[in-house]
Scaffold this motif. Structure first.
Motif, PDB file in Angstrom:
ATOM      1  N   ALA A 101       1.086  -3.280   0.764  1.00  0.00           N
ATOM      2  CA  ALA A 101       2.360  -3.230   0.041  1.00  0.00           C
ATOM      3  C   ALA A 101       3.384  -2.387   0.797  1.00  0.00           C
ATOM      4  O   ALA A 101       4.558  -2.755   0.884  1.00  0.00           O
ATOM      5  CB  ALA A 101       2.144  -2.696  -1.371  1.00  0.00           C
ATOM      6  N   LEU A 102       2.941  -1.263   1.352  1.00  0.00           N
ATOM      7  CA  LEU A 102       3.842  -0.423   2.133  1.00  0.00           C
ATOM      8  C   LEU A 102       4.377  -1.192   3.336  1.00  0.00           C
ATOM      9  O   LEU A 102       5.576  -1.194   3.611  1.00  0.00           O
ATOM     10  CB  LEU A 102       3.134   0.846   2.596  1.00  0.00           C
ATOM     11  CG  LEU A 102       3.966   1.761   3.494  1.00  0.00           C
ATOM     12  CD1 LEU A 102       4.985   2.534   2.670  1.00  0.00           C
ATOM     13  CD2 LEU A 102       3.074   2.717   4.267  1.00  0.00           C
ATOM     14  N   LEU A 103       3.476  -1.865   4.049  1.00  0.00           N
ATOM     15  CA  LEU A 103       3.888  -2.622   5.235  1.00  0.00           C
ATOM     16  C   LEU A 103       4.837  -3.756   4.867  1.00  0.00           C
ATOM     17  O   LEU A 103       5.827  -4.001   5.565  1.00  0.00           O
ATOM     18  CB  LEU A 103       2.656  -3.158   5.966  1.00  0.00           C
ATOM     19  CG  LEU A 103       1.746  -2.094   6.578  1.00  0.00           C
ATOM     20  CD1 LEU A 103       0.466  -2.729   7.109  1.00  0.00           C
ATOM     21  CD2 LEU A 103       2.454  -1.310   7.666  1.00  0.00           C
ATOM     22  N   ALA A 104       4.563  -4.442   3.777  1.00  0.00           N
ATOM     23  CA  ALA A 104       5.457  -5.523   3.339  1.00  0.00           C
ATOM     24  C   ALA A 104       6.834  -4.969   2.991  1.00  0.00           C
ATOM     25  O   ALA A 104       7.859  -5.589   3.288  1.00  0.00           O
ATOM     26  CB  ALA A 104       4.848  -6.258   2.150  1.00  0.00           C
ATOM     27  N   THR A 105       6.867  -3.797   2.391  1.00  0.00           N
ATOM     28  CA  THR A 105       8.136  -3.166   2.018  1.00  0.00           C
ATOM     29  C   THR A 105       8.944  -2.768   3.247  1.00  0.00           C
ATOM     30  O   THR A 105      10.170  -2.852   3.246  1.00  0.00           O
ATOM     31  CB  THR A 105       7.879  -1.932   1.124  1.00  0.00           C
ATOM     32  OG1 THR A 105       7.152  -2.354  -0.036  1.00  0.00           O
ATOM     33  CG2 THR A 105       9.169  -1.276   0.687  1.00  0.00           C
ATOM     34  N   LEU A 106       8.262  -2.357   4.301  1.00  0.00           N
ATOM     35  CA  LEU A 106       8.955  -1.922   5.517  1.00  0.00           C
ATOM     36  C   LEU A 106       9.733  -3.044   6.185  1.00  0.00           C
ATOM     37  O   LEU A 106      10.716  -2.795   6.881  1.00  0.00           O
ATOM     38  CB  LEU A 106       7.956  -1.316   6.509  1.00  0.00           C
ATOM     39  CG  LEU A 106       7.581   0.119   6.229  1.00  0.00           C
ATOM     40  CD1 LEU A 106       6.354   0.521   7.023  1.00  0.00           C
ATOM     41  CD2 LEU A 106       8.747   1.046   6.526  1.00  0.00           C
ATOM     42  N   GLY A 107       9.306  -4.274   6.006  1.00  0.00           N
ATOM     43  CA  GLY A 107      10.043  -5.435   6.501  1.00  0.00           C
ATOM     44  C   GLY A 107      10.497  -5.343   7.932  1.00  0.00           C
ATOM     45  O   GLY A 107       9.696  -5.295   8.858  1.00  0.00           O
ATOM     46  N   THR A 108      11.806  -5.283   8.137  1.00  0.00           N
ATOM     47  CA  THR A 108      12.386  -5.359   9.477  1.00  0.00           C
ATOM     48  C   THR A 108      12.132  -4.121  10.338  1.00  0.00           C
ATOM     49  O   THR A 108      12.450  -4.133  11.523  1.00  0.00           O
ATOM     50  CB  THR A 108      13.905  -5.604   9.405  1.00  0.00           C
ATOM     51  OG1 THR A 108      14.513  -4.529   8.677  1.00  0.00           O
ATOM     52  CG2 THR A 108      14.212  -6.926   8.723  1.00  0.00           C
ATOM     53  N   HIS A 109      11.574  -3.081   9.767  1.00  0.00           N
ATOM     54  CA  HIS A 109      11.226  -1.909  10.572  1.00  0.00           C
ATOM     55  C   HIS A 109       9.990  -2.180  11.432  1.00  0.00           C
ATOM     56  O   HIS A 109       9.720  -1.440  12.381  1.00  0.00           O
ATOM     57  CB  HIS A 109      10.964  -0.691   9.684  1.00  0.00           C
ATOM     58  CG  HIS A 109      12.196  -0.146   9.046  1.00  0.00           C
ATOM     59  ND1 HIS A 109      13.040   0.738   9.673  1.00  0.00           N
ATOM     60  CD2 HIS A 109      12.755  -0.390   7.840  1.00  0.00           C
ATOM     61  CE1 HIS A 109      14.049   1.026   8.887  1.00  0.00           C
ATOM     62  NE2 HIS A 109      13.902   0.358   7.767  1.00  0.00           N
TER      63      HIS A 109
END
Length: 171
Positions: free
Chosen positions: A97-105
């Motif tokens: 979930a954290l990685l999905a939230t980071l998106g374009t980062h």
């Protein structure tokens, strides 16, 4: 069970001829650094990521951590910088979930040990508690969750994690 599955995956990787050099790319290390920053991870992670990158022949230095820290938000509201526990992080959706939230980062094209890309691995991940895993629009800290300092006491650089320190220690 996880150890058994990990061992099985390692054997499968041998049969697939998937080697560490196939996944330890510049994009993978970028993702590792961004993840440590967004998670508020240990400063010890820097030592380990630098050592692995050097072994893999990937250029990574303290300046890369400093540069990425300036623009990577701290999204995990977990201790020591935040108020929640790692268990809360798990129930809020965890690392996916954290990685999905980071998106374009992140660099979603990076290949992972399961043979998929990072983007494929986090597709569909959900955050179940946005106070624990904050959205990009409401980070715990917008940037500078880690800083590389240099001076006469640390000519080669030292690392501090300002959000985890009391304000009086920032001077």
């Amino acid at each position: 069970q996880m150890a058994t599955l990990s061992g099985k995956r390692i054997v499968d990787m041998v049969w697939e001829d998937l080697k560490p050099s196939d996944v330890l790319s510049e994009a993978a290390f970028h993702n590792g650094v961004v993840t440590v920053l967004a998670l508020g991870g240990s400063t010890n992670a820097i030592v380990h990521l630098l050592a692995m990158a050097r072994r893999a022949g990937v250029k990574l230095d303290l300046d890369a951590f400093d540069r990425l820290a300036r623009k990577t938000p701290l999204l995990a509201n977990i201790r020591p910088a935040g108020k929640h526990l790692m268990e809360d992080f798990y129930y809020a959706g965890g690392l996916r979930a954290l990685l999905a939230t980071l998106g374009t980062h992140l660099r979603p094209e990076a290949r992972t040990v399961n043979g998929q890309t990072l983007g494929a691995n986090v597709a569909g991940a959900q955050v179940f508690n946005d106070d624990v895993i904050r959205p990009l629009a409401n980070p715990l800290v917008a940037g500078d969750s880690l800083a590389v300092v240099r001076g006469n006491l640390a000519p080669d650089g030292a690392v501090i994690k300002p959000p985890a320190a009391e304000a009086r220690l920032h001077r």
